[in-house]
Design an enzyme around this catalytic site. Sequence first.
Site, mmCIF file in Angstrom:
data_model
loop_
_atom_site.group_PDB
_atom_site.id
_atom_site.type_symbol
_atom_site.label_atom_id
_atom_site.label_comp_id
_atom_site.label_asym_id
_atom_site.label_seq_id
_atom_site.Cartn_x
_atom_site.Cartn_y
_atom_site.Cartn_z
ATOM 1 N N GLY A 1 38.786 45.980 42.516
ATOM 2 C CA GLY A 1 38.982 44.831 41.648
ATOM 3 C C GLY A 1 38.898 45.080 40.165
ATOM 4 O O GLY A 1 39.068 46.185 39.666
ATOM 5 N N SER A 2 38.571 43.987 39.488
ATOM 6 C CA SER A 2 38.775 43.836 38.046
ATOM 7 C C SER A 2 37.997 44.811 37.182
ATOM 8 O O SER A 2 36.855 45.188 37.484
ATOM 9 C CB SER A 2 38.367 42.414 37.669
ATOM 10 O OG SER A 2 38.280 42.269 36.283
ATOM 11 N N THR A 3 38.609 45.149 36.049
ATOM 12 C CA THR A 3 37.977 46.003 35.043
ATOM 13 C C THR A 3 36.895 45.265 34.265
ATOM 14 O O THR A 3 36.189 45.855 33.463
ATOM 15 C CB THR A 3 39.034 46.524 34.056
ATOM 16 O OG1 THR A 3 39.695 45.415 33.445
ATOM 17 C CG2 THR A 3 40.072 47.384 34.740
ATOM 18 N N TYR B 1 41.343 36.305 43.615
ATOM 19 C CA TYR B 1 40.253 35.802 42.767
ATOM 20 C C TYR B 1 40.022 34.303 42.901
ATOM 21 O O TYR B 1 38.911 33.832 42.675
ATOM 22 C CB TYR B 1 40.494 36.182 41.303
ATOM 23 C CG TYR B 1 40.305 37.657 41.072
ATOM 24 C CD1 TYR B 1 39.036 38.234 41.161
ATOM 25 C CD2 TYR B 1 41.381 38.481 40.799
ATOM 26 C CE1 TYR B 1 38.858 39.591 40.990
ATOM 27 C CE2 TYR B 1 41.216 39.842 40.612
ATOM 28 C CZ TYR B 1 39.952 40.396 40.710
ATOM 29 O OH TYR B 1 39.774 41.744 40.550
#
Lengths: 131, 403
Positions: free
Chosen positions: A55-57, B380
């Site tokens: 996932g996200s940085t 998300y």
Amino acid sequence: MASYRLKPLVPGYAEGETVKVERLSFYGEVDPVKGELYDGRSIAGKILVIGRSRGSTVGSYIIYGLKYYGVEPKAIVMVKSEPIVVVGAVLAGIPLYEGLPREVFEKIRDGCTLRVRPTGEMELLECPTEG
Amino acid sequence: MVLLTREEEEILEGKMGEAKARALEAIVKVAESLGAERLIRIEHAHISGVSYGTIGEPGRRFIEDLYLSGARVSVPTTVNPIGFDDADPANTGGILKVDKDFLEGQQAIIRALTGMGANPVLTCTPYKTRSFASLNLKPGSHVAWGESSAVAYANTVLGIWTNREGGPLALLASIAGRTYYYGVHIPENRIPSETYRVEIAPVDEVDAGVVAEILAETHDNDRPPLVEMGLPPEPYRDIVLREFSAALGAAGNISMAVIPGITPVETRGMRPGPAIEIEARLIISRRKDLAPGNPVDFIFLGCPHLAADDLKILDHYLNGKARIPIIATLSRDAYERAGDHIRRLQAKGVRFIRSTCLIVGQLKSRDYSIATNSYKAYFYLRRKVSSVGLLSLPALARLAVNP
């Protein structure tokens, strides 16, 4: 008691109770204010055991935020780490280890007692009996 | 030990200022942790983790402290989306909320970043902006990008080399002008380790998202997967590639794929091993699981941000007034360039919000049922709202007009 040799990415001594998760994106799956996983389990003051990250940085900031709010894990122990997690752990000063053997990861459950040393030595002290 | 150049040692000694020394120090520390042998100069940086909604007070303090300590960017640097439409904070599309504290915290972050010299393009697709095009970066350029979707797109499609940099690291690398030499900065690590063959051709963006999800589960190697995947023609192809890249970055931690005919590397004779089949029935059944089940409150497009060309495509597929609202997020740059299509689409019921998106903005309600073409948005939002379903852009356009 079993002992293993891990790779210390951010060395530091820690001993505590494990919380285990197979795959984790710190952003979106960890609440940095409460110190909780998406399923409500607390990671504050625990040894967070992770298979692989994803996932996200933004994840680095979430790890930094856990420290800022005082709800950080005592250490993070991973099968395989990546730079996003390393950066967060470096900035927050949270001990981080990788190279946990897969078969040991499979054995670990929530509530085991685990100790890591700056040399990379890890001891799995005890696990609650099943059932 | 990380081998440093004389110039890097001088930076660390503080000859280029205390702030730059501290930034480089942090990068050296990360390099040491990872076992990198040296650093590498970068030509561009893209900073993620800039929404007050995602990084909150600790992130704001981190960025403000750097600015107040005198740090300045030393390479061209772009910035990811923030938590609201910066051109008009009251323009929330009816689904975002922006309270006073949020506005204040977000503005402080942007002031600090622009004060350091970063270019507030405020988009997750910096590579689509005019200011980025004017840099004229060649394939093989080394950069330090946060924003996992842009990273995968850079390596896979643009041939620009970057690891998945954590948000703070991308900012520190921008200040130091360097990052650690590791991962896909090293040519050997860009050679694929396994071949996967996708049985569906051509794939649309939802298929591509599912393929990325499967790769995130099965591809366990630091080197990239080679993906034999039939793509639709341009201009739709680029939507598929962006959604594929975004899904790779969300569902897993893959920073690069090699797609024959797309990735700017020599792929002939580089097909490792017998191909692992990604079967059509697997993709079709997963797609069925991911399709919208409930009545849809609104449709979300623009994760990653819509490009100016995408608006033409949307305008083409949207044959009438949308009875389900369409929320579309994009950069100011794309909004300005696509003026005619913007006005026509607004008349058809599309609500545009600039410089933010539903992932980094704050949703007004948790009860939304959303349909989108973005696997990343699904990944998300699924924990934030009551339901998220996936359909391709043409199917969403049909659904909007005929619910």
